[in-house]
Motif scaffolding. Structure first.
Motif, PDB file in Angstrom:
ATOM      1  N   LEU A   1      47.150   3.859  -1.050  1.00 32.80           N
ATOM      2  CA  LEU A   1      47.898   3.427  -2.351  1.00 32.80           C
ATOM      3  C   LEU A   1      46.803   3.748  -3.328  1.00 32.80           C
ATOM      4  N   GLY A   2      45.896   4.634  -3.021  1.00 33.76           N
ATOM      5  CA  GLY A   2      44.838   5.078  -4.158  1.00 33.76           C
ATOM      6  C   GLY A   2      45.443   5.631  -5.445  1.00 33.76           C
ATOM      7  N   ASN A   3      46.282   6.181  -5.472  1.00 34.69           N
ATOM      8  CA  ASN A   3      46.737   6.682  -6.769  1.00 34.69           C
ATOM      9  C   ASN A   3      47.244   5.699  -7.714  1.00 34.69           C
TER      10      ASN A   3
ATOM     11  N   ARG B   1      50.034  -0.318 -10.789  1.00 36.34           N
ATOM     12  CA  ARG B   1      48.859  -0.380 -11.350  1.00 36.34           C
ATOM     13  C   ARG B   1      48.078  -1.756 -10.780  1.00 36.34           C
ATOM     14  N   ILE B   2      47.153  -0.978  -9.704  1.00 32.89           N
ATOM     15  CA  ILE B   2      46.368  -1.988  -8.998  1.00 32.89           C
ATOM     16  C   ILE B   2      44.955  -2.166  -9.467  1.00 32.89           C
TER      17      ILE B   2
ATOM     18  N   ALA C   1      37.179   6.816  -5.608  1.00 36.77           N
ATOM     19  CA  ALA C   1      37.113   5.805  -6.568  1.00 36.77           C
ATOM     20  C   ALA C   1      36.278   6.164  -7.782  1.00 36.77           C
ATOM     21  N   ALA C   2      35.497   7.015  -7.635  1.00 42.93           N
ATOM     22  CA  ALA C   2      34.204   7.421  -8.336  1.00 42.93           C
ATOM     23  C   ALA C   2      34.521   7.645  -9.920  1.00 42.93           C
ATOM     24  N   GLN C   3      35.745   7.949 -10.154  1.00 43.56           N
ATOM     25  CA  GLN C   3      36.057   8.601 -11.861  1.00 43.56           C
ATOM     26  C   GLN C   3      36.847   7.061 -12.451  1.00 43.56           C
TER      27      GLN C   3
ATOM     28  N   LEU D   1      37.687  -4.343  -1.444  1.00 45.17           N
ATOM     29  CA  LEU D   1      39.167  -4.551  -1.529  1.00 45.17           C
ATOM     30  C   LEU D   1      39.684  -3.167  -1.991  1.00 45.17           C
ATOM     31  N   ASN D   2      38.832  -2.635  -2.887  1.00 45.26           N
ATOM     32  CA  ASN D   2      39.449  -1.310  -3.348  1.00 45.26           C
ATOM     33  C   ASN D   2      39.425  -0.277  -2.187  1.00 45.26           C
TER      34      ASN D   2
END
Length: 355
Positions: free
Chosen positions: A112-114, A95-96, A128-130, A103-104
Protein backbone atom coordinates in the motif's frame (compact mmCIF):
# COMPACT_ATOMS: atom_id res chain seq x y z
CA UNK A 1 21.03 4.16 35.32
CA UNK A 2 17.91 2.48 33.95
CA UNK A 3 18.21 3.52 30.34
CA UNK A 4 15.14 2.83 28.22
CA UNK A 5 15.07 -0.17 25.84
CA UNK A 6 16.52 -0.68 22.36
CA UNK A 7 18.16 2.51 21.09
CA UNK A 8 18.13 1.31 17.60
CA UNK A 9 17.36 3.64 14.70
CA UNK A 10 18.71 7.17 14.90
CA UNK A 11 19.03 9.80 12.23
CA UNK A 12 19.82 13.34 11.28
CA UNK A 13 16.87 15.53 10.62
CA UNK A 14 17.14 17.85 7.69
CA UNK A 15 17.94 20.79 9.91
CA UNK A 16 20.95 19.06 11.36
CA UNK A 17 19.49 18.24 14.79
CA UNK A 18 19.80 14.65 15.95
CA UNK A 19 16.62 12.83 16.90
CA UNK A 20 15.97 9.27 18.05
CA UNK A 21 13.35 7.49 15.98
CA UNK A 22 10.02 6.40 17.45
CA UNK A 23 11.17 2.80 17.17
CA UNK A 24 13.95 3.70 19.54
CA UNK A 25 12.14 6.33 21.55
CA UNK A 26 9.17 4.21 22.55
CA UNK A 27 11.64 1.97 24.33
CA UNK A 28 14.21 4.57 25.41
CA UNK A 29 12.64 7.90 26.44
CA UNK A 30 15.49 8.85 28.78
CA UNK A 31 18.13 7.72 26.33
CA UNK A 32 16.43 9.87 23.71
CA UNK A 33 16.93 12.90 25.93
CA UNK A 34 20.55 11.98 26.67
CA UNK A 35 21.53 11.89 23.01
CA UNK A 36 19.14 14.42 21.49
CA UNK A 37 21.92 16.79 20.46
CA UNK A 38 23.82 14.33 18.27
CA UNK A 39 23.89 14.49 14.49
CA UNK A 40 24.03 10.98 13.06
CA UNK A 41 23.11 9.88 9.55
CA UNK A 42 20.96 6.98 8.46
CA UNK A 43 21.75 4.89 5.41
CA UNK A 44 20.83 1.30 4.59
CA UNK A 45 20.69 -2.06 6.27
CA UNK A 46 24.26 -3.22 6.22
CA UNK A 47 27.02 -4.65 8.29
CA UNK A 48 30.73 -5.02 8.62
CA UNK A 49 32.96 -7.41 10.39
CA UNK A 50 36.52 -6.55 11.25
CA UNK A 51 39.45 -8.88 11.37
CA UNK A 52 42.29 -8.82 13.87
CA UNK A 53 44.53 -5.85 13.26
CA UNK A 54 42.08 -3.96 11.07
CA UNK A 55 41.44 -0.33 11.92
CA UNK A 56 38.24 0.28 9.99
CA UNK A 57 35.37 -1.89 8.80
CA UNK A 58 34.64 -2.53 5.14
CA UNK A 59 31.05 -1.84 4.16
CA UNK A 60 28.73 -4.72 3.25
CA UNK A 61 25.47 -2.83 2.79
CA UNK A 62 22.13 -4.22 1.72
CA UNK A 63 20.29 -1.97 -0.78
CA UNK A 64 17.78 0.19 1.09
CA UNK A 65 14.83 -0.83 -1.06
CA UNK A 66 11.79 -2.78 0.08
CA UNK A 67 10.10 -5.72 -1.65
CA UNK A 68 6.39 -4.87 -1.58
CA UNK A 69 3.68 -7.43 -2.12
CA UNK A 70 1.26 -6.87 -5.03
CA UNK A 71 -1.13 -4.05 -4.13
CA UNK A 72 -4.15 -5.51 -2.30
CA UNK A 73 -7.68 -4.10 -2.21
CA UNK A 74 -8.51 -2.94 1.34
CA UNK A 75 -11.75 -4.33 2.80
CA UNK A 76 -12.99 -1.37 4.85
CA UNK A 77 -14.43 -0.13 7.16
CA UNK A 78 -12.94 -2.03 10.09
CA UNK A 79 -12.80 -1.42 13.83
CA UNK A 80 -9.56 -2.54 15.49
CA UNK A 81 -8.02 -2.33 18.96
CA UNK A 82 -5.34 0.29 19.52
CA UNK A 83 -2.37 -0.24 21.87
CA UNK A 84 -3.50 2.74 23.94
CA UNK A 85 -6.67 0.92 24.96
CA UNK A 86 -9.08 2.52 22.51
CA UNK A 87 -11.02 1.12 19.56
CA UNK A 88 -10.39 2.79 16.21
CA UNK A 89 -12.71 2.66 13.21
CA UNK A 90 -11.00 3.06 9.83
CA UNK A 91 -13.15 3.76 6.80
CA UNK A 92 -10.46 4.58 4.23
CA UNK A 93 -6.83 3.73 3.55
CA UNK A 94 -6.52 6.23 0.72
CA UNK A 95 -4.15 8.59 2.56
CA UNK A 96 -1.99 6.92 5.22
CA UNK A 97 0.50 8.69 7.50
CA UNK A 98 2.78 6.30 9.45
CA UNK A 99 4.57 8.16 12.25
CA UNK A 100 7.70 5.97 12.32
CA UNK A 101 10.07 4.52 9.77
CA UNK A 102 9.30 1.00 10.97
CA UNK A 103 5.54 1.39 10.48
CA UNK A 104 6.07 3.05 7.10
CA UNK A 105 8.15 0.06 6.06
CA UNK A 106 5.36 -2.35 7.02
CA UNK A 107 2.69 -0.37 5.14
CA UNK A 108 4.84 -0.18 2.02
CA UNK A 109 5.76 -3.85 2.15
CA UNK A 110 2.08 -4.82 2.47
CA UNK A 111 1.69 -3.27 -0.99
CA UNK A 112 0.00 0.00 0.00
CA UNK A 113 2.92 2.35 -0.55
CA UNK A 114 1.00 4.38 -3.12
CA UNK A 115 -1.45 5.39 -0.40
CA UNK A 116 1.26 6.64 1.98
CA UNK A 117 1.42 10.45 1.87
CA UNK A 118 4.12 11.25 4.47
CA UNK A 119 7.02 9.81 6.40
CA UNK A 120 9.07 10.03 9.55
CA UNK A 121 12.64 11.26 9.06
CA UNK A 122 13.89 7.68 9.54
CA UNK A 123 11.92 6.21 6.63
CA UNK A 124 14.83 6.50 4.22
CA UNK A 125 14.19 3.43 2.09
CA UNK A 126 13.93 4.18 -1.61
CA UNK A 127 10.15 4.03 -1.99
CA UNK A 128 9.57 6.64 0.74
CA UNK A 129 12.49 8.96 0.06
CA UNK A 130 10.45 11.64 -1.74
CA UNK A 131 7.57 11.80 0.76
CA UNK A 132 7.22 14.92 2.93
CA UNK A 133 8.60 14.60 6.48
CA UNK A 134 6.02 15.18 9.21
CA UNK A 135 7.74 13.47 12.14
CA UNK A 136 11.25 13.73 13.56
CA UNK A 137 11.54 11.18 16.33
CA UNK A 138 9.26 12.25 19.17
CA UNK A 139 8.46 15.53 17.44
CA UNK A 140 5.23 14.99 15.49
CA UNK A 141 4.04 18.06 13.60
CA UNK A 142 0.24 17.89 13.90
CA UNK A 143 -0.16 20.80 11.49
CA UNK A 144 1.94 19.06 8.84
CA UNK A 145 0.04 15.81 9.30
CA UNK A 146 -3.38 17.48 9.08
CA UNK A 147 -2.38 19.51 6.02
CA UNK A 148 -2.05 16.24 4.10
CA UNK A 149 -5.69 15.30 4.81
CA UNK A 150 -4.93 11.77 6.05
CA UNK A 151 -7.62 9.14 6.34
CA UNK A 152 -5.49 7.15 8.81
CA UNK A 153 -2.53 7.94 11.05
CA UNK A 154 -0.53 5.01 12.45
CA UNK A 155 1.58 5.78 15.53
CA UNK A 156 3.99 4.12 17.93
CA UNK A 157 3.24 3.93 21.65
CA UNK A 158 5.27 7.05 22.39
CA UNK A 159 4.66 9.07 19.27
CA UNK A 160 4.24 12.60 20.50
CA UNK A 161 4.15 15.07 21.99
CA UNK A 162 0.80 14.08 23.47
CA UNK A 163 -0.69 17.43 22.49
CA UNK A 164 0.11 16.79 18.82
CA UNK A 165 -1.45 13.32 18.93
CA UNK A 166 -4.56 14.72 20.60
CA UNK A 167 -4.78 17.53 18.02
CA UNK A 168 -4.86 14.92 15.25
CA UNK A 169 -7.58 12.97 17.07
CA UNK A 170 -9.59 16.11 17.77
CA UNK A 171 -9.63 16.77 14.04
CA UNK A 172 -11.52 13.51 13.62
CA UNK A 173 -8.66 11.56 12.01
CA UNK A 174 -8.54 7.86 12.96
CA UNK A 175 -5.25 7.36 14.84
CA UNK A 176 -4.09 3.83 15.60
CA UNK A 177 -1.30 3.10 18.10
CA UNK A 178 0.81 -0.02 17.50
CA UNK A 179 2.57 -1.86 20.33
CA UNK A 180 6.40 -1.93 20.24
CA UNK A 181 8.50 -4.87 19.13
CA UNK A 182 10.80 -6.49 21.68
CA UNK A 183 12.01 -9.51 19.74
CA UNK A 184 11.48 -11.85 16.80
CA UNK A 185 8.15 -13.06 18.17
CA UNK A 186 6.76 -9.54 17.78
CA UNK A 187 7.39 -9.33 14.02
CA UNK A 188 4.15 -11.08 12.99
CA UNK A 189 2.16 -9.24 15.68
CA UNK A 190 3.07 -5.82 14.29
CA UNK A 191 2.48 -6.87 10.70
CA UNK A 192 -0.91 -8.37 11.63
CA UNK A 193 -1.92 -5.22 13.53
CA UNK A 194 -1.12 -2.93 10.62
CA UNK A 195 -2.67 -5.27 8.04
CA UNK A 196 -5.89 -5.55 10.04
CA UNK A 197 -6.16 -1.75 10.31
CA UNK A 198 -5.69 -1.37 6.57
CA UNK A 199 -8.26 -4.03 5.76
CA UNK A 200 -5.69 -6.30 4.10
CA UNK A 201 -5.50 -9.27 6.46
CA UNK A 202 -4.63 -11.70 3.67
CA UNK A 203 -1.65 -9.56 2.67
CA UNK A 204 -0.57 -9.57 6.31
CA UNK A 205 -0.73 -13.35 6.40
CA UNK A 206 1.25 -13.54 3.17
CA UNK A 207 3.90 -11.11 4.39
CA UNK A 208 4.21 -12.91 7.70
CA UNK A 209 4.71 -16.20 5.92
CA UNK A 210 7.34 -14.72 3.61
CA UNK A 211 9.15 -13.09 6.52
CA UNK A 212 9.04 -16.26 8.63
CA UNK A 213 10.31 -18.37 5.73
CA UNK A 214 13.23 -16.03 5.12
CA UNK A 215 14.17 -15.91 8.79
CA UNK A 216 13.97 -19.71 8.93
CA UNK A 217 16.27 -19.97 5.91
CA UNK A 218 18.88 -17.81 7.59
CA UNK A 219 18.64 -19.78 10.83
CA UNK A 220 18.91 -23.08 8.98
CA UNK A 221 22.21 -21.97 7.45
CA UNK A 222 23.85 -20.99 10.75
CA UNK A 223 26.95 -23.17 11.14
CA UNK A 224 26.62 -25.81 13.81
CA UNK A 225 28.94 -24.82 16.61
CA UNK A 226 31.74 -27.31 17.15
CA UNK A 227 32.65 -25.64 20.41
CA UNK A 228 31.21 -22.81 22.46
CA UNK A 229 28.80 -20.32 20.99
CA UNK A 230 30.23 -16.89 20.16
CA UNK A 231 29.72 -14.43 22.99
CA UNK A 232 28.56 -11.02 21.77
CA UNK A 233 28.21 -7.77 23.73
CA UNK A 234 25.76 -5.20 22.39
CA UNK A 235 27.13 -1.71 23.02
CA UNK A 236 25.17 1.51 22.48
CA UNK A 237 27.60 4.32 21.68
CA UNK A 238 27.14 8.03 21.12
CA UNK A 239 30.62 9.43 21.51
CA UNK A 240 29.79 13.12 21.09
CA UNK A 241 27.41 12.90 24.04
CA UNK A 242 29.71 10.58 26.02
CA UNK A 243 27.01 7.89 26.08
CA UNK A 244 28.58 4.42 26.41
CA UNK A 245 26.14 1.67 27.40
CA UNK A 246 26.20 -2.12 27.65
CA UNK A 247 23.02 -3.91 26.65
CA UNK A 248 21.32 -6.24 29.11
CA UNK A 249 18.50 -8.75 28.78
CA UNK A 250 15.97 -6.08 27.79
CA UNK A 251 18.11 -4.23 25.25
CA UNK A 252 16.26 -5.69 22.29
CA UNK A 253 19.35 -7.40 20.88
CA UNK A 254 19.05 -10.68 22.79
CA UNK A 255 16.43 -12.15 20.49
CA UNK A 256 18.50 -11.47 17.37
CA UNK A 257 21.76 -12.68 18.91
CA UNK A 258 20.20 -15.88 20.16
CA UNK A 259 18.57 -16.47 16.77
CA UNK A 260 22.05 -16.07 15.26
CA UNK A 261 23.36 -18.83 17.50
CA UNK A 262 25.25 -16.45 19.76
CA UNK A 263 25.17 -15.61 23.47
CA UNK A 264 24.14 -12.11 24.54
CA UNK A 265 26.85 -11.49 27.11
CA UNK A 266 24.96 -8.73 28.88
CA UNK A 267 22.01 -11.02 29.49
CA UNK A 268 24.31 -13.93 30.32
CA UNK A 269 26.14 -11.76 32.87
CA UNK A 270 22.89 -11.12 34.71
CA UNK A 271 22.22 -7.58 33.51
CA UNK A 272 18.46 -7.70 33.90
CA UNK A 273 17.59 -4.24 32.64
CA UNK A 274 17.92 -2.70 29.23
CA UNK A 275 21.21 -0.80 29.46
CA UNK A 276 23.86 0.00 32.02
CA UNK A 277 26.87 2.31 31.74
CA UNK A 278 29.96 0.52 30.46
CA UNK A 279 32.56 -0.28 33.10
CA UNK A 280 35.77 -2.28 32.88
CA UNK A 281 34.33 -4.68 35.45
CA UNK A 282 31.12 -5.25 33.48
CA UNK A 283 33.03 -5.85 30.26
CA UNK A 284 35.44 -8.22 31.99
CA UNK A 285 32.49 -10.20 33.34
CA UNK A 286 30.87 -10.25 29.89
CA UNK A 287 34.11 -11.37 28.16
CA UNK A 288 32.70 -10.98 24.64
CA UNK A 289 34.28 -12.63 21.62
CA UNK A 290 32.68 -9.95 19.42
CA UNK A 291 31.08 -6.56 19.94
CA UNK A 292 27.83 -5.56 18.21
CA UNK A 293 27.32 -1.84 17.59
CA UNK A 294 25.20 0.34 15.36
CA UNK A 295 27.19 1.71 12.46
CA UNK A 296 26.70 5.37 13.34
CA UNK A 297 27.50 4.65 16.96
CA UNK A 298 30.82 3.21 15.87
CA UNK A 299 31.47 6.28 13.74
CA UNK A 300 30.66 8.53 16.69
CA UNK A 301 33.57 7.15 18.73
CA UNK A 302 36.05 7.33 15.88
CA UNK A 303 35.71 3.82 14.47
CA UNK A 304 37.40 0.77 15.88
CA UNK A 305 40.47 2.73 16.96
CA UNK A 306 38.22 4.86 19.16
CA UNK A 307 36.15 1.91 20.35
CA UNK A 308 39.12 0.09 21.84
CA UNK A 309 40.02 3.22 23.80
CA UNK A 310 36.80 2.97 25.81
CA UNK A 311 37.87 1.66 29.25
CA UNK A 312 37.74 -2.11 29.39
CA UNK A 313 37.10 -2.78 25.69
CA UNK A 314 40.72 -3.45 24.74
CA UNK A 315 41.02 -6.05 27.51
CA UNK A 316 38.14 -8.20 26.20
CA UNK A 317 38.72 -11.00 23.67
CA UNK A 318 36.71 -8.93 21.17
CA UNK A 319 38.84 -5.85 21.81
CA UNK A 320 42.10 -7.73 21.55
CA UNK A 321 40.99 -9.24 18.22
CA UNK A 322 39.31 -5.99 17.12
CA UNK A 323 36.29 -8.08 16.22
CA UNK A 324 33.34 -5.77 15.71
CA UNK A 325 29.98 -6.47 14.08
CA UNK A 326 27.90 -3.55 12.83
CA UNK A 327 24.42 -3.09 11.43
CA UNK A 328 22.93 0.24 10.43
CA UNK A 329 20.95 2.09 13.06
CA UNK A 330 17.72 2.27 11.08
CA UNK A 331 17.05 -1.45 10.87
CA UNK A 332 18.98 -3.28 13.59
CA UNK A 333 16.07 -3.59 16.03
CA UNK A 334 13.11 -2.66 13.84
CA UNK A 335 11.74 -6.22 13.90
CA UNK A 336 9.84 -5.90 10.63
CA UNK A 337 9.82 -7.26 7.08
CA UNK A 338 13.61 -6.88 6.73
CA UNK A 339 14.52 -8.72 9.93
CA UNK A 340 15.82 -11.64 7.87
CA UNK A 341 18.37 -9.28 6.27
CA UNK A 342 19.49 -8.06 9.69
CA UNK A 343 19.83 -11.61 10.95
CA UNK A 344 21.69 -12.65 7.80
CA UNK A 345 24.11 -9.76 8.28
CA UNK A 346 24.79 -10.80 11.88
CA UNK A 347 25.30 -14.43 10.94
CA UNK A 348 27.59 -13.62 8.01
CA UNK A 349 29.73 -11.34 10.14
CA UNK A 350 29.96 -13.79 13.03
CA UNK A 351 30.65 -16.93 11.02
CA UNK A 352 31.70 -15.83 7.54
CA UNK A 353 29.65 -16.60 4.44
CA UNK A 354 26.45 -18.58 4.84
CA UNK A 355 26.37 -22.11 3.53
Amino acid sequence: MNTPRSPEPQSDDQDGAFVPTPAASHRFPRLAVAVAALALALTACGGTATTPGSSAPAAAAVPDRLEPLPAPQPALPVTVPSADGTQVTIASADRIVPLSGSLNEIVHTLGLGNQVVARDITATFEQAAQLPVVTRGHDVSAESVLSLRPTLVVAETTSGPAEAVQQIRDAGIPLLVIAPAKGLDDVPKRIDAVAAALGVKEAGTQLNQRTADRIATVRRDIPVASGKKPRVAFLYLRGTASVYLLGGSDSGASSLLEAAGAVDTGKDSGLGKDFTPITSEALAAAAPDAILVMSKGLESVGGIDGLVKIPGVAQTPAGMDRRVVTVDDGVLLNYGPRTDQVLSSLVTQLYGRLR
